[in-house]
Design an enzyme around this catalytic site. Structure first.
Site, short mmCIF file in Angstrom:
data_model
loop_
_atom_site.label_atom_id
_atom_site.label_comp_id
_atom_site.label_asym_id
_atom_site.label_seq_id
_atom_site.Cartn_x
_atom_site.Cartn_y
_atom_site.Cartn_z
N GLU A 151 0.79 -1.23 0.00
CA GLU A 151 0.00 0.00 0.00
C GLU A 151 0.83 1.29 0.00
OE1 GLU A 151 -2.88 -0.12 3.17
OE2 GLU A 151 -3.94 -1.82 2.29
N GLU A 211 -5.33 -8.61 1.13
CA GLU A 211 -5.85 -8.25 2.46
C GLU A 211 -7.34 -7.96 2.38
OE1 GLU A 211 -4.02 -5.02 4.64
OE2 GLU A 211 -2.01 -5.80 4.27
#
Ligand code: GAL
Length: 453
Positions: free
Chosen positions: A168, A356
Site C-alpha cells: 500500500e 488483504e
C-alpha cells in the site's frame, strides 16, 4: 452461504496476511536496527492508546507456535513481510546475519508445515538510519532499496516463490509523508510528491530485481483500494469523487501499468514533474504477474472548496448511518466487487489476488472463547462478492484474510482486533476465534452452507 471454496477453483490461493512491525516485537534483539515505527511510537501521543509494538505479539519468539496454528486452521498460504532494519540495521551496508537467520527459520518452518510463504519486501518499516537521510523523499532510496531487495532475493529466493514489492504505497506515503499520522510523521505536499514518486520507482525497480535474480518467481505488489461514491449526483460531488478515485485508487497502479500518473484527473499531483528525470516514465513500468488488492470498505466523497488541494472530503461513515466496524469504516461488501471489476478493465493486469481483507468489531473472551460471528458474516459477504466478480470472468486467483493475530494496528495501537486468533498481550496466550474455526471448516470441507462453527 451458498458456496464452498471449490467454487473459486482448485488452484485458488487461500491465505492469511501479517506484517513484520505489527507482530514481530523483538524491536532491538539480536542486532536489529531501529525502524521509523520504532522511533515514531516513542512519541506516545501519536498512538491512540499510547502503546508501541516493542514486544507486540512477540512473533519473533513464538513463530513456530503461530505457524502450528496456521497449520491447525489448514491455511495453505501465509503472507508476511521482511523487517528491513532486522536484516540491514542501517538500511544499507553491514548485514545482520541473525536477522537473515530468523527469516530463514521462518521460511523453513512454513515449508515444513506445507505452508507456502508469500513475502512482502516492504510493509512500512523503513530503517530510521535511512529516514535520517530523507527516507522516501530522497531519490537515493532507489539505491538503498536495490540493496535491500537484492539481499532478500539472494537470501530467500531459493525457497520463496511468491513476492510482493510494496504494501500500500498510497498509505505509507499519504499517512507518513503528507498527513503525518503514520511514521515518520512528516507533512506537506513536497514531502508527499517526492516520496510518492520514489515509491513508484521502487515498486518497479524491486520487481525488476526479483525478476533478474529469480527467473521463476511470481511477482506482485499490493494496493489499498476502495470503491468511491459521490455523496450526491451534484456535479461538484461527482468531480470531487473522481479526484479522490485518482488519488486513492489510480495513482500507483497506473504508472506501474505503463499509463503514467493520472494527472488529468488529479491536477494537484502535477508538481511531481519536479522530481522526475527524463527516463522515469518508462522505469515506472513493470509487467507484474499479479496485482494485490487490499480492500476493507468504500469511501463517500463530497465537494468542499475549503479543503486545500483536493477541494473535497471523505464523509465519515459514522455520519452516514451505515453499518460500522470499530475502525469507523463502513461494512460494504460490494466495494470489493467494484474494485476487482475496475482493476480488471486495465489491459496490463494479468491476475488479481486479494492480499488483504478483514475487519475489527467489538469482541470479548467469554470462558476462553471468542464468538465473532460478525467477522464470519463479514468475510462470507465479501467472499460472495469476490466470487461474483470471478463468475463475471475477473481473473481473481486468491484471497488472504487480514490478519492472523490480533496485533499492533499502527496509529490505533492495540485498540483494534483484526485477528482470526485472539492475542493476550500480557501472557502471549493465543486463542483461535470462532472465525478461525470457521475458516478451517471452510478450507477443509466440501460445502459450508451455514454459520455452524
Ligand atoms: C492495511 C495495512 C495493514 C493493516 C490493515 C488493517 O492498510 O496494510 O497493515 O493495518 O490495513 O487496517
Amino acid at each position: 452461504m451458498g458456496y464452498s471454496k471449490f467454487d473459486f477453483g482448485e488452484d485458488f490461493h487461500w491465505g492469511v496476511s501479517t506484517a513484520a512491525y505489527q507482530i514481530e516485537g523483538a524491536h532491538n534483539l539480536h542486532g536489529k536496527g531501529m525502524s521509523i515505527w520504532d522511533k515514531f511510537v516513542q512519541n506516545s501521543s501519536k498512538i491512540k492508546d499510547g502503546s508501541h509494538a516493542n514486544v507486540g505479539c512477540n512473533f519473533y519468539e513464538h513463530f513456530e507456535n503461530d505457524l502450528d496454528l496456521i497449520q491447525e486452521m489448514q491455511i495453505p498460504n501465509y503472507r508476511f513481510s521482511i523487517s528491513w532494519s532486522r536484516v540491514l540495521p542501517n538500511g544499507i551496508g553491514e548485514v545482520n546475519q541473525a536477522g537473515i537467520d530468523f527469516y530463514n527459520r521462518l521460511i523453513d518452518a512454513c515449508l515444513e508445515r506445507n505452508i507456502t510463504p508469500w513475502v512482502t519486501l516492504y510493509h512500512w518499516d523503513l530503517p530510521q538510519a535511512l529516514e535520517d537521510q530523507g527516507g522516501w523523499t530522497n531519490r537515493e532510496i532507489l539505491n538503498w532499496f536495490e540493496e535491500f531487495a537484492t539481499l532478500c532475493a539472494r537470501s530467500f529466493g531459493d525457497r520463496v516463490t511468491h513476492w510482493m514489492v510494496l504494501n500500500e504505497p498510497m498509505v505509507f506515503t499519504g499517512a507518513g509523508y503528507f498527513l503525518g499520522y503514520h511514521a515518520p510523521g512528516r507533512k506537506g505536499m513536497s514531502n508527499f510528491l517526492s516520496a510518492m514518486h520514489h515509491a513508484t520507482l521502487c515498486q518497479s525497480l524491486g520487481a525488476r530485481i526479483l525478476r533478474n535474480e529469480l527467473e521463476d518467481a511470481k511477482i506482485g505488489t499490493t494496493f489499498s483500494c476502495s470503491h468511491i461514491d459521490p455523496l450526491t449526483d451534484d456535479e461538484k460531488d461527482v468531480a470531487a469523487a473522481n479526484r479522490f478515485d485518482a488519488l486513492l485508487n489510480r495513482l500507483f497502479i497506473e504508472p506501474a501499468l505503463g499509463l503514467g500518473y493520472p494527472l488529468d484527473d488529479l491536477p494537484i499531483a502535477k508538481r511531481v514533474e519536479k522530481y522526475m528525470l527524463p527516463h522515469d516514465e518508462s522505469l515506472m513500468h513493470f509487467d507484474f504477474d499479479f496485482i494485490g488488492v487490499q480492500n476493507y470498505t468504500r469511501e463517500v466523497v463530497k465537494a468542499n472548496w475549503m479543503i486545500p488541494y483536493m477541494k473535497g472530503q471523505i464523509v465519515n461513515a459514522d455520519e452516514r448511518k451505515v453499518p460500522l466496524t470499530t475502525m469507523n469504516w463502513e461494512v460494504y461488501p460490494q466495494s470489493i466487487y467494484q474494485v476487482l471489476k475496475k482493476f480488471d478493465t486495465y489491459e496490463g493486469v494479468k491476475e488479481l489476488v486479494i492480499t488483504e481483507n478483514g475487519v475489527a468489531f467489538p469482541e470479548k473472551v467469554i470462558e476462553g472463547r471468542i464468538k465473532d460471528l460478525d467477522r464470519i458474516q463479514f468475510v462470507q459477504s465479501y467472499l460472495n462478492q469476490v466470487l461474483k466478480a470471478q463468475r463475471e470472468d475477473v481473473n481473481v486467483t486468491g484471497y488472504f484474510i487480514w490478519t492472523l493475530l490480533d496485533n499492533f494496528e499502527w496509529a490505533e495501537g492495540f485498540t483494534q482486533r483484526f485477528g482470526l486468533i485472539h492475542t493476550d498481550f500480557e501472557t502471549q496466550e493465543r486463542i483461535i476465534k470462532d472465525s478461525g474455526r470457521w475458516y478451517k471448516r471452510f478450507l477443509q470441507s466440501a460445502k459450508v452452507r451455514n454459520l455452524v462453527v
